[in-house]
Scaffold this active site. Structure first.
Site, PDB file in Angstrom:
ATOM      1  N   CYS A 286      -3.092   2.746   2.014  1.00  0.00           N
ATOM      2  CA  CYS A 286      -3.837   2.929   3.248  1.00  0.00           C
ATOM      3  C   CYS A 286      -4.625   1.663   3.588  1.00  0.00           C
ATOM      4  CB  CYS A 286      -4.809   4.099   3.209  1.00  0.00           C
ATOM      5  SG  CYS A 286      -4.018   5.671   2.879  1.00  0.00           S
TER       6      CYS A 286
ATOM      7  N   ARG B 196      -0.100  -2.067   3.301  1.00  0.00           N
ATOM      8  CA  ARG B 196      -0.810  -1.138   2.423  1.00  0.00           C
ATOM      9  C   ARG B 196      -0.315   0.298   2.556  1.00  0.00           C
ATOM     10  NH1 ARG B 196      -5.458  -3.343   0.447  1.00  0.00           N
ATOM     11  NH2 ARG B 196      -6.263  -1.266   0.005  1.00  0.00           N
TER      12      ARG B 196
ATOM     13  N   TRP C  82      -0.700   5.601   3.598  1.00  0.00           N
ATOM     14  CA  TRP C  82       0.273   5.815   2.535  1.00  0.00           C
ATOM     15  C   TRP C  82      -0.044   7.210   2.015  1.00  0.00           C
ATOM     16  CZ3 TRP C  82       0.306   6.722  -2.800  1.00  0.00           C
ATOM     17  CH2 TRP C  82       1.539   6.526  -3.438  1.00  0.00           C
TER      18      TRP C  82
ATOM     19  N   ASN D 127      -9.456   5.433   2.705  1.00  0.00           N
ATOM     20  CA  ASN D 127      -8.460   4.925   1.757  1.00  0.00           C
ATOM     21  C   ASN D 127      -8.933   5.330   0.365  1.00  0.00           C
ATOM     22  OD1 ASN D 127      -7.924   1.563   0.449  1.00  0.00           O
ATOM     23  ND2 ASN D 127      -6.713   3.361   0.135  1.00  0.00           N
ATOM     24  N   GLY D 128      -8.105   6.096  -0.349  1.00  0.00           N
ATOM     25  CA  GLY D 128      -8.501   6.556  -1.681  1.00  0.00           C
ATOM     26  C   GLY D 128      -8.162   8.026  -1.832  1.00  0.00           C
TER      27      GLY D 128
ATOM     28  N   GLU E 231      12.301  -7.876 -14.264  1.00  0.00           N
ATOM     29  CA  GLU E 231      11.759  -8.167 -12.939  1.00  0.00           C
ATOM     30  C   GLU E 231      12.883  -8.208 -11.889  1.00  0.00           C
ATOM     31  OE1 GLU E 231       9.070  -8.055 -11.492  1.00  0.00           O
ATOM     32  OE2 GLU E 231       9.284  -9.336  -9.736  1.00  0.00           O
TER      33      GLU E 231
ATOM     34  N   LYS F 211      13.062  -5.772  -8.620  1.00  0.00           N
ATOM     35  CA  LYS F 211      13.168  -6.291  -7.236  1.00  0.00           C
ATOM     36  C   LYS F 211      14.298  -5.591  -6.497  1.00  0.00           C
ATOM     37  CE  LYS F 211      10.261  -7.768  -6.684  1.00  0.00           C
ATOM     38  NZ  LYS F 211       9.203  -7.922  -7.582  1.00  0.00           N
TER      39      LYS F 211
ATOM     40  N   GLU G 298      13.484  -1.768  -5.754  1.00  0.00           N
ATOM     41  CA  GLU G 298      12.427  -1.435  -4.796  1.00  0.00           C
ATOM     42  C   GLU G 298      12.780  -1.762  -3.348  1.00  0.00           C
ATOM     43  OE1 GLU G 298       8.535  -3.189  -5.394  1.00  0.00           O
ATOM     44  OE2 GLU G 298       9.406  -5.050  -6.101  1.00  0.00           O
TER      45      GLU G 298
ATOM     46  N   HIS H 162      23.523  -0.530 -27.657  1.00  0.00           N
ATOM     47  CA  HIS H 162      22.897   0.693 -28.169  1.00  0.00           C
ATOM     48  C   HIS H 162      22.851   1.791 -27.117  1.00  0.00           C
ATOM     49  CE1 HIS H 162      21.871  -1.364 -31.860  1.00  0.00           C
ATOM     50  NE2 HIS H 162      21.409  -2.379 -31.119  1.00  0.00           N
TER      51      HIS H 162
ATOM     52  N   LYS I 248       1.785  -2.063  -0.952  1.00  0.00           N
ATOM     53  CA  LYS I 248       1.519  -3.311  -1.662  1.00  0.00           C
ATOM     54  C   LYS I 248       0.401  -3.150  -2.689  1.00  0.00           C
ATOM     55  CE  LYS I 248       2.000  -7.769  -2.164  1.00  0.00           C
ATOM     56  NZ  LYS I 248       3.200  -8.151  -2.931  1.00  0.00           N
TER      57      LYS I 248
HETATM   58  O1  M6R Z   1      -1.397  -5.935  -7.246  1.00  0.00           O
HETATM   59  P1  M6R Z   1      -0.815  -5.729  -8.606  1.00  0.00           P
HETATM   60  O2  M6R Z   1      -0.177  -6.933  -9.148  1.00  0.00           O
HETATM   61  O3  M6R Z   1      -1.781  -5.122  -9.570  1.00  0.00           O
HETATM   62  O4  M6R Z   1       0.331  -4.655  -8.366  1.00  0.00           O
HETATM   63  C1  M6R Z   1       1.046  -4.111  -9.426  1.00  0.00           C
HETATM   64  C2  M6R Z   1       2.297  -3.436  -8.933  1.00  0.00           C
HETATM   65  O5  M6R Z   1       1.981  -2.391  -8.074  1.00  0.00           O
HETATM   66  C3  M6R Z   1       3.228  -4.409  -8.201  1.00  0.00           C
HETATM   67  O6  M6R Z   1       3.552  -5.498  -8.995  1.00  0.00           O
HETATM   68  C4  M6R Z   1       4.526  -3.693  -7.772  1.00  0.00           C
HETATM   69  O7  M6R Z   1       5.280  -3.353  -8.892  1.00  0.00           O
HETATM   70  C5  M6R Z   1       5.313  -4.570  -6.799  1.00  0.00           C
HETATM   71  N1  M6R Z   1       5.790  -3.776  -5.718  1.00  0.00           N
HETATM   72  C6  M6R Z   1       6.477  -5.219  -7.422  1.00  0.00           C
HETATM   73  O8  M6R Z   1       7.212  -5.965  -6.530  1.00  0.00           O
END
Ligand code: M6R
Length: 614
Positions: A2, A27, A74, A100-101, A487, A491, A494, A510, A609
């Protein structure tokens, strides 16, 4: 999770709110809404979907007013819908709130207010706030600020809120606990926002509101900062360093692509001023004060989530390898609840791009209670995690707006490379010449990324076209390239919604090997030297089962060319920096596959984000 923006002053509020919401949309983008004080009445417009959909609606309504609040959601409590969108309004139609929260005790407050005759129309936790404020005003016969303060004393959970009332059209109130909120101070005008992006072109003067603080902004230019316990606070007015250019797309189709291409600069910036190459010294000003404690510590525990956790895993490999210090890496969400054995001999390092991740923040608060030294490695200056830490290093990657983290990740890894070398230097675990060699390699990394971006992009695009319809992907790497494989897989899933798994290459046999058939793309990261031969054996195992091997390999690796269907070549570097180079084509691969599939690259479904709820 949010985004909130609010304005009080002499200008038309709506254009400021809508522009601010577009900047905060990273957000959350399930729904959006605005409320404006319009000739003695509240105009409330909200809509399921993106800010652009709200804009269409609002343009038709042609609303005006110099006091207003805006929200991009969100969804947590209740699905994305018009009814669940913010702002929420009190039953008497006087008070509007954006939030927000999560209000954790909303259920009991809702039951009590329902008993008193209040009607709830949404499924949200937030809706208790306007009704509760209305009820308190009725009971206490008090002004809005007192009612908001008393209401906040009744709620548990996390909030950043903005509130105004029809009855007090010269007042805008903001408060926070656990979710970010800043005040922008202009010439007889004020802004409230989740981050500085909606404020930047109007003022550089900001106050970062602390937990349990509430600010009352008056149209006459005066304001008052108090705790929700009603204690006066002296505001710390700070100068913003952000510039407008850094939060715009700059000619790229997406923020993610821009951020991928910014990596030569962001890595350079993350290192700038921290290395004295002539004398082979690392200067980490933020950590210097705690040097003795860090060097004497029993172990370093890294806490983070998502991509930042992957950077943490790489940090573990680097610090153990180069500085011979004991490191553990923890998912913040697990660490905070599993009663870990930690004490004042432990150093906790929180990694976070946003500096606002709820689990990471809670993990460091818990560790602080146990006497640990808390260090933060964060990107967003002035965010909650650096403020809750004893010391730390900013990554200086610049604003990252694409939801998928790219440049923040590689900047985190570069900063940890420096931290590893700083500890190594202090512990004497590396010779002077080796230290210089590693620092030199870091210095030339941005130019290697620059040339890699030029050389690999077209090839990656073609590979993306070929594999856009795959339903699964495997990413495999050993040693330093195992975290990069994790990673790479994150990527892809997501932003393209293709199922992908990252594994240590040797673990494949395994279990995951059962997945291999002629349909399965397997991305191998073989650009590190130390485990090259062994990883090639794993490539053989996949090729023997007709898996489609896409390899990330060093220039001139002839062996891999015989085995892989596609080879993306990356420049040579030290093994400990090889995951940074491997990550560049992997970021591009996920970007172009997502594009081929018509996905919303910058705002993937269900994600946000900044994850400010646990
Ligand atoms: O702001 P932060 O680095 O603490 O966020 C952590 C994760 O939410 C963030 O890295 C998330 O996994 C991303 N969408 C990855 O691309």
């Amino acid at each position: 999770m949010c985004g909130i923006v609010a304005y009080i002053g002499t200008k038309e509020a709506y254009p400021i709110l809508i522009k601010g919401l577009k900047r905060l949309e990273y957000r959350g983008y399930d729904s959006a809404g605005v409320a404006l004080m319009n000739n003695g009445n509240i105009s409330l417009i909200k809509q399921k979907g993106k800010v652009s959909e709200l804009e269409e609606l609002a343009t038709k309504a042609s609303i005006t007013g110099t006091l207003g609040i805006g929200h991009t959601r969100w969804a947590t409590h209740g699905p994305p819908s018009q009814i669940n969108s913010h702002p929420h309004i009190s039953n008497n139609g006087d008070i509007v709130v954006i939030h927000n929260g999560i209000i954790e005790n909303f259920q009991s407050i809702k039951e009590e207010l329902t008993r008193r005759g209040y009607k709830f129309i949404s499924d949200t936790d937030t809706e208790v706030l306007p009704h509760l404020i209305e009820e308190i005003q009725k009971k206490e016969k008090c002004a809005l600020d007192k009612a908001v303060r008393l209401a906040l004393n009744e709620v548990t959970g996390a909030y950043a809120i903005a509130v105004f009332s029809k009855k007090e059209p010269n007042i805008l109130i903001g408060a926070r606990k656990g979710s970010p909120l800043i005040v922008g101070i202009g010439e007889t005008e004020f802004f409230l926002a989740s981050d500085a992006s909606p404020v930047i072109e109007y003022t550089k003067k900001v106050i970062y509101i602390n937990d349990e603080e509430m600010v009352t902004l008056n149209r006459d230019g005066n304001f008052e900062l108090k705790t929700i316990q009603n204690e006066e606070k002296t505001p710390n007015i700070q100068e913003l360093e952000l510039n407008l250019e850094s939060i715009e797309k700059g000619g790229y189709d997406h923020f993610m692509l821009k951020e991928i291409h910014e990596q030569p600069k962001s890595i350079y910036d993350s290192v700038r001023g921290r290395v004295d190459l002539t004398n082979g010294k690392i200067k980490l000003g933020g950590l210097e004060e705690y040097k003795n404690r860090i060097m004497a510590s029993r172990r370093i525990v890294i806490v983070a989530c998502g991509t930042s956790w992957h950077a943490g895993l790489l940090a573990e490999y680097m610090i153990e390898d180069l500085a011979r210090a004991n490191v553990e890496v923890e998912y913040a969400s697990e660490f905070r609840y599993r009663n870990p054995v930690i004490d004042e001999d432990d150093i906790i390092i929180a990694i976070s791009q946003s500096g606002e991740t709820a689990d990471t923040l809670a993990a460091i608060e818990m560790a602080k209670q146990k006497g640990c030294l808390i260090l933060g490695v964060c990107n967003v200056v002035g965010s909650s995690i650096p403020r809750a830490s004893h010391a730390g290093c900013y990554t200086h990657a610049g604003p990252e707006i694409g939801v998928a983290s790219t440049k923040a990740f590689t900047a985190q890894v570069s900063v940890f490379f420096l931290i590893a070398l700083w500890i190594a230097e202090n512990k004497n675990t590396l010779s002077k010449s080796r230290l210089n060699q590693l620092l030199h390699e870091l210095e030339i990394l941005p130019s290697k990324i620059e040339s890699l971006l030029k050389s690999c992009e077209e090839k990656v695009k073609a590979i993306a076209k070929e594999y856009k319809d795959a339903t699964n992907f495997l990413y495999l790497g050993r040693g330093y390239n195992f975290p990069a494989a994790l990673e790479g897989a994150l990527k892809l899933k997501e932003i393209s919604y293709i199922h992908a798994e990252g594994y240590p290459a040797a673990e494949m046999k395994h279990g995951p090997i059962a997945l291999i058939d002629e349909e399965m793309p397997v991305v191998f990261l073989v650009n590190n030297i130390s485990s090259h031969e062994k990883t090639l054996s794993n490539v053989q195992e996949v090729a023997a089962r007709k898996g489609q091997v896409i390899a990330i390999a060093r220039h001139g690796d002839t062996q891999i060319k015989k085995l892989a269907k596609h080879v993306i070549e990356v420049p040579d570097t030290e093994d400990c920096l090889s995951p940074i180079l491997a990550s560049i084509p992997l970021q591009l691969l996920s970007y172009y596959i997502a594009l081929e599939r018509g996905c919303n690259v910058d705002q993937p479904r269900n994600l946000a984000k900044s994850v400010t709820v646990e």
